[in-house]
Structures are given as structure tokens and as C-alpha cells.
Motif scaffolding. Structure first.
Motif, short mmCIF file in Angstrom:
data_model
loop_
_atom_site.label_atom_id
_atom_site.label_comp_id
_atom_site.label_asym_id
_atom_site.label_seq_id
_atom_site.Cartn_x
_atom_site.Cartn_y
_atom_site.Cartn_z
N VAL A 1 0.83 -1.21 0.00
CA VAL A 1 0.00 0.00 0.00
C VAL A 1 0.86 1.25 0.00
CG1 VAL A 1 -1.72 1.31 1.30
CG2 VAL A 1 -1.92 -1.18 1.14
N ASP A 2 1.92 1.25 0.80
CA ASP A 2 2.76 2.44 0.91
C ASP A 2 3.44 2.79 -0.41
OD1 ASP A 2 3.91 4.53 2.62
OD2 ASP A 2 5.82 3.49 2.26
N ASN A 3 3.70 1.82 -1.24
CA ASN A 3 4.32 2.07 -2.53
C ASN A 3 3.34 2.57 -3.59
OD1 ASN A 3 6.92 1.34 -1.72
ND2 ASN A 3 6.57 -0.84 -2.17
N ARG A 4 2.08 2.68 -3.21
CA ARG A 4 1.05 3.12 -4.15
C ARG A 4 0.26 4.28 -3.54
NH1 ARG A 4 2.42 -1.93 -4.62
NH2 ARG A 4 2.40 -2.96 -6.67
N PRO A 5 0.66 5.51 -3.85
CA PRO A 5 -0.01 6.69 -3.26
C PRO A 5 -1.51 6.72 -3.51
CG PRO A 5 2.00 7.33 -4.40
CD PRO A 5 1.78 5.89 -4.72
N TYR A 6 -1.93 6.19 -4.65
CA TYR A 6 -3.36 6.19 -4.96
C TYR A 6 -4.16 5.28 -4.02
CZ TYR A 6 -2.15 1.91 -7.53
OH TYR A 6 -1.68 0.66 -7.88
N LEU A 7 -3.48 4.38 -3.32
CA LEU A 7 -4.12 3.57 -2.29
C LEU A 7 -3.91 4.19 -0.90
CD1 LEU A 7 -3.12 -0.09 -3.33
CD2 LEU A 7 -5.31 1.07 -3.72
N ALA A 8 -2.70 4.67 -0.64
CA ALA A 8 -2.36 5.18 0.69
C ALA A 8 -3.15 6.44 1.05
CB ALA A 8 -0.86 5.46 0.77
N GLN A 9 -3.26 7.37 0.11
CA GLN A 9 -3.90 8.65 0.44
C GLN A 9 -5.38 8.51 0.79
OE1 GLN A 9 -2.24 11.27 1.18
NE2 GLN A 9 -0.32 10.25 0.57
N PRO A 10 -6.18 7.75 0.03
CA PRO A 10 -7.58 7.55 0.44
C PRO A 10 -7.70 6.90 1.82
CG PRO A 10 -7.30 6.92 -1.84
CD PRO A 10 -5.92 7.16 -1.30
N LEU A 11 -6.78 5.98 2.13
CA LEU A 11 -6.81 5.34 3.44
C LEU A 11 -6.50 6.35 4.54
CD1 LEU A 11 -5.05 1.94 2.66
CD2 LEU A 11 -7.49 2.31 3.10
N ASN A 12 -5.54 7.25 4.30
CA ASN A 12 -5.22 8.31 5.28
C ASN A 12 -6.44 9.18 5.54
OD1 ASN A 12 -2.54 7.48 5.47
ND2 ASN A 12 -1.83 8.90 3.90
N VAL A 13 -7.10 9.59 4.45
CA VAL A 13 -8.27 10.47 4.58
C VAL A 13 -9.40 9.77 5.31
CG1 VAL A 13 -10.06 11.70 3.30
CG2 VAL A 13 -7.67 11.83 2.54
N ALA A 14 -9.66 8.52 4.93
CA ALA A 14 -10.75 7.77 5.56
C ALA A 14 -10.49 7.56 7.04
CB ALA A 14 -10.95 6.43 4.86
N TYR A 15 -9.25 7.22 7.39
CA TYR A 15 -8.92 7.01 8.80
C TYR A 15 -9.14 8.29 9.59
CZ TYR A 15 -6.57 5.17 12.92
OH TYR A 15 -6.30 4.74 14.20
N ILE B 1 -16.26 1.61 4.44
CA ILE B 1 -15.53 0.41 4.02
C ILE B 1 -14.04 0.73 3.97
CG2 ILE B 1 -15.06 -1.12 2.07
CD1 ILE B 1 -18.07 -1.10 1.48
N VAL B 2 -13.71 1.89 3.40
CA VAL B 2 -12.31 2.31 3.32
C VAL B 2 -11.76 2.58 4.72
CG1 VAL B 2 -10.69 3.99 2.35
CG2 VAL B 2 -12.67 3.25 1.01
N MET B 3 -12.58 3.17 5.61
CA MET B 3 -12.10 3.45 6.96
C MET B 3 -11.80 2.16 7.72
SD MET B 3 -13.52 6.01 9.94
CE MET B 3 -14.77 5.02 10.74
N ALA B 4 -12.63 1.15 7.55
CA ALA B 4 -12.37 -0.13 8.22
C ALA B 4 -11.07 -0.74 7.71
CB ALA B 4 -13.54 -1.08 7.98
#
Length: 316
Positions: free
Chosen positions: A115-129, A256-259
């Protein structure tokens, strides 16, 4: 008494009783508490009661104000209960939790790197959290403003029930979490906000092993690993928003993303997230068992929209 009135009374009673029980347990367990904010919260409780009386003619305003204020008041006993669970000094459960993840075929460090190597995955997870607190504050207010008074009160009661149930379970599963156990260097993390993986550790270790530790609300952190309250709250918020048609799917996707984010952005094992979802199901079902939405069912019989509790039927 209407369902809304019963849920409202339950929220007031739950808030008062939780303070009495949790602070009594703090004395029994021997956890020192800094009472510096006691006067402020006592005044807030009185203000909340006054606001409830003063806004009685305006049910939506009353519900919005009370849902927010009682939610704030419940933060204190919920946080203290989580610290009390760790204070009982059970053995660290990280090896058990890690073994459970491995039994599920989960390689957590590899998942983190992916996930960390893919900003397009990491950033939505940061926002959702990071949406955790915002959702818990604003969603009950929005529900009240739209006339879903019962669901607004139910959501706050459910959150408290979920958190207290999670605190009891966590007594047997104190854990340092994934970032510490897998020795993840925060400097190696590029896109994931790893702050949440470490920020709680000083408080967690202090309350567990320091006999002179003092609980201070101003310094308190979320120290619970198993089960994940973030994942549980994601289920709760998705359930609460489901009754409003235009909020339904945006909040479902967000949560779902926040979980998922709880297992990546924070310190949680995958089994923490699974357990959190289970605890949320218990909390929601328990509250609905005692406070069913009979008024909503009545609307169905009358041919009205089942997902909308008309404000006129909800006046307390």
C-alpha cells in the motif's frame, strides 16, 4: 413514551451511570486520575440538561444539541475504561494476534509495503482514517437536522455500548500493535501516515507498567488494539447513514475504506478489524433490541417511506 423519548432517556442515564461506574472502578483498580477537567465536564453536563429543557419545542435542534453534547461527555468514561482494561496488566497478546493473522494467510509487513508504494491507495486510506471523529460528531447532527431523531440518539447510545463492550474484551488482549511488533521504521514510510501507529505507545506502556501513572484526558490516546474501535465505528456510521437515501452509498464507501485503513494506517492486526466489525454488530443489535424503531414500522404501514422517521412522530 415514544421510541425517541425512550432512547433519549437511555442516553442520559447511560452517560450518568457510566461516569459513576468507571470512576468507581478507577478507585478500585488503583489508577490515579487527574481531575483537572472535572469542573468543566460537570458544567457541561448541567449545560446539556438545560439545553435539553430549553429546546424541547424544537425537537430537531434539541436532538442535534444533545447528541453532540452527550457524545462529548461520553468520551471521558470511554477513554478511562480503555485505560482501566490495560491497567489490569494482562500479558501482551501480540503473539496471539499475529498468529491469528498468519493463520488467515496475512503477511502484514508485505501488505503495508504494497500500500505504501502506491499513493493512490495510501492517500484515500489516510483520509478515511482521519474521518473517524468528524463522522461521529457530524453524522448524528445531520440525522437530527433531517428529522431522523431516533436514529441520532440510537447512534450515540450504540457508540457507547460498542466502546464499553470493546473495553471489556480488550482486558485479555492488550497489544503494542503491528508497527511496534514488526519494528516498522516510520522514516521508511513514504505515503501512509504512520503517526497513528506510534502515538499511543507511551500512554499504553505507562498505564500498564508505571505504578505512578496518572490518567489525564488532555494527554489520553486511543490505546486499544483488539478489537478495533475504528472498524466498529465504520460499521456504526454506515448503519446510521443508511436511513438517508442520499447519504447511504457515500457513507458506505467511506466506511468500508475506513475499516480497511485501521489495518494499514493504524496499529491494527487484521483480526482486530474483524473483531471490531463483530462488536459493532453486537452493539447495534443490542440497542435495536431494546429500542426498536416502531415508529418507522408504523410509517411503512401507512404507506410512507420506511427510511424516514417523520419529525412529527418523534416529538419528545
Amino acid at each position: 413514551m415514544s421510541d425517541v423519548a425512550r432512547a433519549r432517556v437511555a442516553l442520559v442515564a447511560l452517560t450518568a451511570i457510566s461516569y459513576l461506574i468507571v470512576f468507581a472502578l478507577a478507585v478500585l483498580v488503583g489508577l490515579n486520575v487527574d481531575y483537572g477537567l472535572a469542573d468543566a465536564f460537570a458544567l457541561l453536563f448541567i449545560l446539556t440538561l438545560i439545553c435539553g429543557i430549553a429546546t424541547k419545542p424544537w425537537p430537531r435542534i434539541r436532538t442535534a444539541i444533545e447528541s453532540f453534547l452527550y457524545g462529548v461527555l461520553l468520551v471521558v468514561p470511554i477513554m478511562l475504561a480503555a485505560y482501566l482494561a490495560v491497567r489490569l496488566d494482562r500479558p501482551w497478546a501480540d503473539n496471539q494476534l499475529k498468529a491469528m493473522d498468519q493463520a488467515l494467510g496475512i503477511d502484514w509487513p508485505a501488505l503495508l509495503r504494497y500500500v505504501d508504494n502506491r499513493p493512490y491507495l495510501a492517500q484515500p486510506l489516510n483520509v478515511a482514517y482521519g474521518s473517524f471523529k468528524k463522522q461521529l460528531i457530524w453524522l448524528p447532527i445531520i440525522l437530527a437536522a433531517l428529522g431522523h431523531l431516533l436514529r441520532s440518539y440510537q447512534m450515540i447510545v450504540m457508540y457507547a455500548v460498542i466502546c464499553f463492550a470493546a473495553c471489556v474484551i480488550s482486558i485479555w488482549f492488550p497489544a503494542l500493535g503491528t508497527y511496534a511488533v514488526f519494528d516498522i521504521d516510520p522514516d521508511d514510510i513514504r505515503n501512509i501516515d504512520s503517526t497513528w501507529g506510534y502515538i499511543f505507545l507511551d500512554e499504553l506502556k505507562g498505564v500498564k507498567s508505571n505504578p505512578d501513572f496518572v490518567f489525564n484526558l488532555a494527554k489520553a490516546e486511543g490505546i486499544m488494539t483488539f478489537p478495533s474501535v475504528h472498524a466498529a465505528s465504520a460499521v456504526l456510521c454506515a448503519w446510521a447513514a443508511w436511513g438517508v437515501r442520499w447519504l447511504r452509498y457515500p457513507f458506505l464507501i467511506l466506511n468500508i475504506v475506513m475499516a480497511i485503513s485501521a489495518a494499514i494506517v493504524s496499529n491494527h492486526y487484521i483480526v482486530d478489524v474483524i473483531a471490531g466489525i463483530g462488536v459493532a454488530g453486537f452493539g447495534i443489535a443490542a440497542v435495536l433490541l431494546f429500542f426498536p424503531s416502531r415508529e418507522a414500522n408504523l410509517s411503512v404501514r401507512k404507506g410512507k417511506r420506511p427510511d424516514r422517521i417523520i419529525a412529527s412522530t418523534n416529538v419528545v
